[in-house]
Motif scaffolding. Structure first.
Motif, PDB file in Angstrom:
ATOM      1  N   SER A  57       9.209 -16.347  15.820  1.00 25.65           N
ATOM      2  CA  SER A  57       9.094 -17.000  14.518  1.00 25.65           C
ATOM      3  C   SER A  57       7.833 -17.853  14.507  1.00 25.65           C
ATOM      4  O   SER A  57       7.459 -18.426  15.534  1.00 25.65           O
ATOM      5  CB  SER A  57      10.327 -17.874  14.253  1.00 25.65           C
ATOM      6  OG  SER A  57      10.180 -18.590  13.040  1.00 25.65           O
ATOM      7  N   CYS A  72      17.741 -26.555  28.220  1.00 26.52           N
ATOM      8  CA  CYS A  72      16.349 -26.169  28.016  1.00 26.52           C
ATOM      9  C   CYS A  72      15.942 -25.142  29.072  1.00 26.52           C
ATOM     10  O   CYS A  72      16.514 -25.103  30.159  1.00 26.52           O
ATOM     11  CB  CYS A  72      15.419 -27.372  28.162  1.00 26.52           C
ATOM     12  SG  CYS A  72      15.726 -28.722  27.037  1.00 26.52           S
ATOM     13  N   LEU A  87      18.371 -22.640  21.436  1.00 21.54           N
ATOM     14  CA  LEU A  87      19.024 -22.639  20.129  1.00 21.54           C
ATOM     15  C   LEU A  87      20.130 -21.596  20.042  1.00 21.54           C
ATOM     16  O   LEU A  87      21.171 -21.840  19.445  1.00 21.54           O
ATOM     17  CB  LEU A  87      18.008 -22.363  19.018  1.00 21.54           C
ATOM     18  CG  LEU A  87      16.889 -23.380  18.846  1.00 21.54           C
ATOM     19  CD1 LEU A  87      15.931 -22.913  17.759  1.00 21.54           C
ATOM     20  CD2 LEU A  87      17.472 -24.746  18.502  1.00 21.54           C
ATOM     21  N   GLY A 146      11.474 -25.366  26.141  1.00 14.47           N
ATOM     22  CA  GLY A 146      12.133 -25.091  24.869  1.00 14.47           C
ATOM     23  C   GLY A 146      13.620 -25.385  24.934  1.00 14.47           C
ATOM     24  O   GLY A 146      14.283 -25.033  25.909  1.00 14.47           O
ATOM     25  N   THR A 147      14.105 -26.044  23.904  1.00 14.85           N
ATOM     26  CA  THR A 147      15.544 -26.261  23.765  1.00 14.85           C
ATOM     27  C   THR A 147      16.185 -24.933  23.375  1.00 14.85           C
ATOM     28  O   THR A 147      15.676 -24.227  22.505  1.00 14.85           O
ATOM     29  CB  THR A 147      15.824 -27.309  22.673  1.00 14.85           C
ATOM     30  OG1 THR A 147      15.166 -28.529  23.023  1.00 14.85           O
ATOM     31  CG2 THR A 147      17.311 -27.563  22.512  1.00 14.85           C
ATOM     32  N   PRO A 158       9.856 -22.063  11.537  1.00 15.07           N
ATOM     33  CA  PRO A 158       9.459 -22.917  12.651  1.00 15.07           C
ATOM     34  C   PRO A 158       9.079 -22.064  13.866  1.00 15.07           C
ATOM     35  O   PRO A 158       9.525 -20.918  13.984  1.00 15.07           O
ATOM     36  CB  PRO A 158      10.721 -23.734  12.944  1.00 15.07           C
ATOM     37  CG  PRO A 158      11.845 -22.848  12.517  1.00 15.07           C
ATOM     38  CD  PRO A 158      11.323 -22.066  11.340  1.00 15.07           C
ATOM     39  N   VAL A 178       9.509 -27.835  22.641  1.00 16.72           N
ATOM     40  CA  VAL A 178       9.501 -29.281  22.420  1.00 16.72           C
ATOM     41  C   VAL A 178       8.489 -30.016  23.298  1.00 16.72           C
ATOM     42  O   VAL A 178       8.172 -31.172  23.036  1.00 16.72           O
ATOM     43  CB  VAL A 178      10.909 -29.891  22.635  1.00 16.72           C
ATOM     44  CG1 VAL A 178      11.884 -29.373  21.579  1.00 16.72           C
ATOM     45  CG2 VAL A 178      11.434 -29.616  24.028  1.00 16.72           C
ATOM     46  N   ARG A 212       9.297 -20.366  17.228  1.00 16.51           N
ATOM     47  CA  ARG A 212      10.402 -19.986  18.104  1.00 16.51           C
ATOM     48  C   ARG A 212       9.902 -18.944  19.092  1.00 16.51           C
ATOM     49  O   ARG A 212       8.998 -18.159  18.784  1.00 16.51           O
ATOM     50  CB  ARG A 212      11.578 -19.392  17.318  1.00 16.51           C
ATOM     51  CG  ARG A 212      12.211 -20.343  16.323  1.00 16.51           C
ATOM     52  CD  ARG A 212      12.999 -21.450  17.023  1.00 16.51           C
ATOM     53  NE  ARG A 212      13.736 -22.266  16.071  1.00 16.51           N
ATOM     54  CZ  ARG A 212      13.329 -23.453  15.645  1.00 16.51           C
ATOM     55  NH1 ARG A 212      12.202 -23.970  16.081  1.00 16.51           N
ATOM     56  NH2 ARG A 212      14.066 -24.140  14.794  1.00 16.51           N
ATOM     57  N   ASP A 261      13.345 -23.404  21.035  1.00 15.45           N
ATOM     58  CA  ASP A 261      12.583 -24.276  20.148  1.00 15.45           C
ATOM     59  C   ASP A 261      11.645 -25.093  21.042  1.00 15.45           C
ATOM     60  O   ASP A 261      12.103 -25.991  21.753  1.00 15.45           O
ATOM     61  CB  ASP A 261      13.534 -25.195  19.395  1.00 15.45           C
ATOM     62  CG  ASP A 261      12.825 -26.231  18.533  1.00 15.45           C
ATOM     63  OD1 ASP A 261      11.631 -26.054  18.225  1.00 15.45           O
ATOM     64  OD2 ASP A 261      13.483 -27.218  18.162  1.00 15.45           O
TER      65      ASP A 261
END
Length: 178
Positions: free
Chosen positions: A56, A81, A136, A133-134, A59, A152, A61, A150
């Motif tokens: 993505s 994460c 999701l 990345g968290t 946002p 971070v 991704r 996501d």
């Protein structure tokens, strides 16, 4: 549904062609390789990954696919994460460590320069670039599970051409791939 015109052997469906025909398509791909690390419950793990891509723009991704056979997958199931690291072609030895050894038998992080990232993530400081990345979503894709991340936290390190699948040829997986 319209079928493309052409020779019979150039067009097929999953039912009409063998697995080796599909492999002919997949073997032509040469994606960037990355090392994915996970930390949870006092354990840390990492593996070499060839199934990963941005999924993505807005946002932002990114998705990585971990083999269910790997220790990294088992640790990642409990992680908040994951860290995705890009390697340069000169880092084949590091790729061999994370792709050719299993964390069930060896501490892959022993002697490496690592840092703690967001959410307790493990960061390989010598990577060409990395992001934490968290997680999701998790998606079962068969023998691999996709983790949608996501981003971070991120950083950059060494310069150089990125390690690709063709550069990693010959690395025998630490766990069976079939």
């Amino acid at each position: 549904m319209a079928v493309a015109q052409g020779s019979e052997d150039a067009v097929g469906t999953r039912d009409a062609v063998g697995a080796e025909d599909a492999d002919g398509f997949f073997h032509r791909l040469d994606p960037d390789m990355c090392v994915v690390t996970a930390a949870a419950g006092g354990e840390r793990a990492g593996c070499l990954v060839g199934f990963a891509c941005q999924c993505s723009i807005r946002p932002p991704r990114f998705a990585v696919w971990l083999s269910k056979a790997n220790r990294t997958y088992r640790v990642a199931r409990a992680a908040q994460c994951l860290t995705v690291h890009l390697l340069t072609r000169e880092q084949r030895e590091l790729a061999e460590l994370f792709g050719g050894r299993t964390g069930d038998e060896v501490d892959k992080f022993a002697g490496l320069d690592v840092a703690e990232g967001h959410g307790g993530a493990v960061v390989l400081k010598d990577a060409a670039a990395w992001f934490v990345g968290t997680i999701l979503h998790r998606t079962d894709g068969g023998d691999h599970v996709g983790f949608v991340l996501d981003p971070v936290q991120w950083g950059q390190g060494r310069e150089g051409q990125l390690l690709r699948l063709s550069d990693a040829a010959g690395i025998e997986a630490g766990h069976p791939v079939d």
